[in-house]
Design a protein around this motif. Structure first.
Motif, PDB file in Angstrom:
ATOM      1  N   UNK A 175      62.408  51.833  48.123  1.00 24.32           N
ATOM      2  CA  UNK A 175      61.517  50.685  48.343  1.00 24.32           C
ATOM      3  C   UNK A 175      60.051  51.116  48.340  1.00 24.32           C
ATOM      4  N   UNK A 176      59.182  50.199  47.915  1.00 22.06           N
ATOM      5  CA  UNK A 176      57.752  50.480  47.762  1.00 22.06           C
ATOM      6  C   UNK A 176      56.957  49.450  48.562  1.00 22.06           C
ATOM      7  N   UNK A 177      56.028  49.919  49.379  1.00 23.71           N
ATOM      8  CA  UNK A 177      55.123  49.038  50.117  1.00 23.71           C
ATOM      9  C   UNK A 177      53.722  49.216  49.555  1.00 23.71           C
ATOM     10  N   UNK A 178      53.021  48.118  49.303  1.00 22.08           N
ATOM     11  CA  UNK A 178      51.733  48.159  48.607  1.00 22.08           C
ATOM     12  C   UNK A 178      50.663  47.448  49.422  1.00 22.08           C
ATOM     13  N   UNK A 179      49.556  48.139  49.652  1.00 22.41           N
ATOM     14  CA  UNK A 179      48.366  47.517  50.242  1.00 22.41           C
ATOM     15  C   UNK A 179      47.268  47.541  49.180  1.00 22.41           C
ATOM     16  N   UNK A 180      46.995  46.386  48.586  1.00 23.39           N
ATOM     17  CA  UNK A 180      45.933  46.226  47.598  1.00 23.39           C
ATOM     18  C   UNK A 180      44.883  45.311  48.212  1.00 23.39           C
ATOM     19  N   UNK A 194      58.677  60.084  53.140  1.00 20.67           N
ATOM     20  CA  UNK A 194      57.724  59.200  52.496  1.00 20.67           C
ATOM     21  C   UNK A 194      57.028  59.846  51.312  1.00 20.67           C
ATOM     22  N   UNK A 195      56.556  59.001  50.419  1.00 16.64           N
ATOM     23  CA  UNK A 195      55.673  59.393  49.331  1.00 16.64           C
ATOM     24  C   UNK A 195      54.446  58.496  49.433  1.00 16.64           C
ATOM     25  N   UNK A 196      53.261  59.080  49.540  1.00 14.99           N
ATOM     26  CA  UNK A 196      52.032  58.308  49.635  1.00 14.99           C
ATOM     27  C   UNK A 196      51.208  58.451  48.375  1.00 14.99           C
ATOM     28  N   UNK A 197      50.712  57.337  47.862  1.00 17.63           N
ATOM     29  CA  UNK A 197      49.923  57.343  46.625  1.00 17.63           C
ATOM     30  C   UNK A 197      48.643  56.560  46.856  1.00 17.63           C
ATOM     31  N   UNK A 198      47.500  57.192  46.634  1.00  9.88           N
ATOM     32  CA  UNK A 198      46.223  56.503  46.780  1.00  9.88           C
ATOM     33  C   UNK A 198      45.569  56.404  45.403  1.00  9.88           C
ATOM     34  N   UNK A 199      45.221  55.159  45.040  1.00 10.87           N
ATOM     35  CA  UNK A 199      44.706  54.874  43.713  1.00 10.87           C
ATOM     36  C   UNK A 199      43.236  54.471  43.774  1.00 10.87           C
ATOM     37  N   UNK A 200      42.698  54.113  42.641  1.00 11.82           N
ATOM     38  CA  UNK A 200      41.292  53.756  42.464  1.00 11.82           C
ATOM     39  C   UNK A 200      40.771  52.796  43.531  1.00 11.82           C
ATOM     40  N   UNK A 201      39.509  52.964  43.895  1.00 14.98           N
ATOM     41  CA  UNK A 201      38.909  52.059  44.864  1.00 14.98           C
ATOM     42  C   UNK A 201      37.651  52.650  45.460  1.00 14.98           C
ATOM     43  N   UNK A 202      36.787  51.768  45.965  1.00 12.11           N
ATOM     44  CA  UNK A 202      35.538  52.190  46.595  1.00 12.11           C
ATOM     45  C   UNK A 202      35.749  52.332  48.098  1.00 12.11           C
ATOM     46  N   UNK A 203      35.082  53.305  48.699  1.00  9.06           N
ATOM     47  CA  UNK A 203      35.150  53.469  50.141  1.00  9.06           C
ATOM     48  C   UNK A 203      36.106  54.569  50.557  1.00  9.06           C
ATOM     49  N   UNK A 204      36.592  54.482  51.795  1.00  8.33           N
ATOM     50  CA  UNK A 204      37.412  55.548  52.352  1.00  8.33           C
ATOM     51  C   UNK A 204      38.723  55.037  52.951  1.00  8.33           C
ATOM     52  N   UNK A 205      39.014  53.770  52.807  1.00  8.39           N
ATOM     53  CA  UNK A 205      40.265  53.257  53.358  1.00  8.39           C
ATOM     54  C   UNK A 205      41.443  54.009  52.739  1.00  8.39           C
ATOM     55  N   UNK A 237      60.795  56.168  51.252  1.00  8.40           N
ATOM     56  CA  UNK A 237      59.955  54.993  51.003  1.00  8.40           C
ATOM     57  C   UNK A 237      58.660  55.436  50.346  1.00  8.40           C
ATOM     58  N   UNK A 238      58.184  54.653  49.408  1.00  8.25           N
ATOM     59  CA  UNK A 238      56.928  54.920  48.700  1.00  8.25           C
ATOM     60  C   UNK A 238      55.874  53.950  49.215  1.00  8.25           C
ATOM     61  N   UNK A 239      54.691  54.462  49.542  1.00  4.17           N
ATOM     62  CA  UNK A 239      53.584  53.616  49.979  1.00  4.17           C
ATOM     63  C   UNK A 239      52.416  53.812  49.023  1.00  4.17           C
TER      64      UNK A 239
END
Length: 348
Positions: free
Chosen positions: A184-189, A275-286, A158-160
């Motif tokens: 399958x891919x789960x996205x938190x935007x 799992x595969x985890x991907x963190x993209x652009x954004x402000x803060x530390x979440x 699964x990709x997150x």
């Protein structure tokens, strides 16, 4: 450094509300207001603002036309002030595609209730916009350098993906490069209620994979992506032998709902090394804590590189805390995750 802001809105009431929310902040100065894009065009030249807040529906020229011209001729960070309607959501997503950094949902007609929360969100987004690299983004090309022919993974993979400011277009860039055989891919935007269904629909129209807004209890399947519903956490759970979406409105985590930390943490617990985890652009530390949990569980983790991130905040914190296995430019992330899945697939 003081952030100089130009407020553009045809409503004198809204201009006043936005100005009052910003003037008492020591690091933000409203250097001017404009009632339409024609007025704004002249004031951008004379006031040279660091950030512009922009309405969409205005006389003489709408906000989208002005934004398109601004980004081509004088790239400037823009935060859209949008209405909570289906039409407003669609136009807001188009504005992000045209180069706006982020958006806030316009207060209701009565302007009562929630104004403090709205103001805090507006100030946070203006600060993020002031640090964004809109000129660099105008020069970058997000198309993948090498076609991704297969992204098939081992059973249970699964990709997150987690993102915030600038993430709408970054998520599109990654998903549009993936073939239909991907896990399958789960996205938190980070996005408020009322916008995520249009976001998912837009992605679905642009990608080979199917993209939907997640529903509680939905079974996750190969070739499908699931976008966290605005104002809901998205978790991945294993029930009855199947991976499923779990939505809830528990307290915010890392200042957000949906929270990237919540999603990543659930994937670490449920999927582990698959799992595969991907963190993209954004402000803060979440996302940094959850991505660290994924890496500790054996997952492969990828952070967007500084040069390709509109706001190098979330990926930076995750990298500095050791949660990132590798950093990559946005246009290489799909290929990097496909390679990681290929190695997992061929492992004994």
């Amino acid at each position: 450094m003081t952030i100089k802001v130009l407020v553009v809105d045809d409503s004198a009431l809204i201009r006043g509300v936005l100005t009052r929310m910003l003037v008492n902040e020591g690091d933000i100065e409203v250097v001017g207001t404009a009632l339409d894009p024609i007025d704004a065009r002249a004031k951008v030249k004379t006031l040279n603002p660091d950030v512009i807040t922009l309405d969409i529906e205005m006389p003489n020229m709408n906000g989208l036309q002005f934004l398109d011209r601004l980004m081509r001729l004088r790239p400037t960070p823009v935060v859209m002030v949008s209405t909570l309607t289906t039409k407003g959501a669609s136009e807001t997503l188009l504005a992000l595609e045209l180069g706006a950094v982020d958006f806030v949902a316009k207060p209701g007609v009565g302007l009562d209730g929630g104004l403090e929360t709205f103001g805090a969100g507006l100030r946070e987004k203006i600060r993020a916009a002031a640090t964004s690299d809109v000129r660099g983004r105008a020069q970058r090309v997000d198309a993948p350098k090498v076609a991704v022919r297969t992204a098939a993974g081992p059973a249970g993979a699964l990709i997150a993906i987690g993102a915030s400011t600038g993430g709408v277009e970054a998520v599109r860039a990654v998903l549009s490069a993936l073939p239909v055989d991907c896990p399958p891919i789960a996205i938190a935007q980070h996005m408020p209620a009322g916008f995520t269904s249009r976001f998912a629909a837009r992605l679905d129209s642009l990608c080979a994979i199917n993209v939907v807004e997640a529903e509680d209890g939905m079974v996750v399947q190969t070739g499908n992506a699931y976008v966290a519903r605005g104002d809901y956490h998205l978790r991945i759970e294993r029930r009855s032998g199947q991976l499923k979406c779990r939505l809830d409105q528990k307290d915010q985590e890392s200042g957000h709902r949906p929270s990237v930390d919540v999603l990543f943490g659930s994937v670490a617990q449920t999927v582990g090394a698959a799992g595969i985890g991907i963190i993209l652009t954004g402000m803060g530390r979440d996302g940094a804590r959850g991505l660290g949990q994924m890496r500790d569980a054996g997952a492969h983790t990828i952070g967007q590189s500084r040069a390709s991130a509109l706001v190098y905040g979330m990926p930076k914190v995750a990298f500095e805390e050791g949660a990132v296995v590798e950093q990559a430019p946005l246009d290489e992330i799909a290929l990097r995750l496909a390679n990681a899945l290929g190695r997992a697939r061929s492992a004994p």
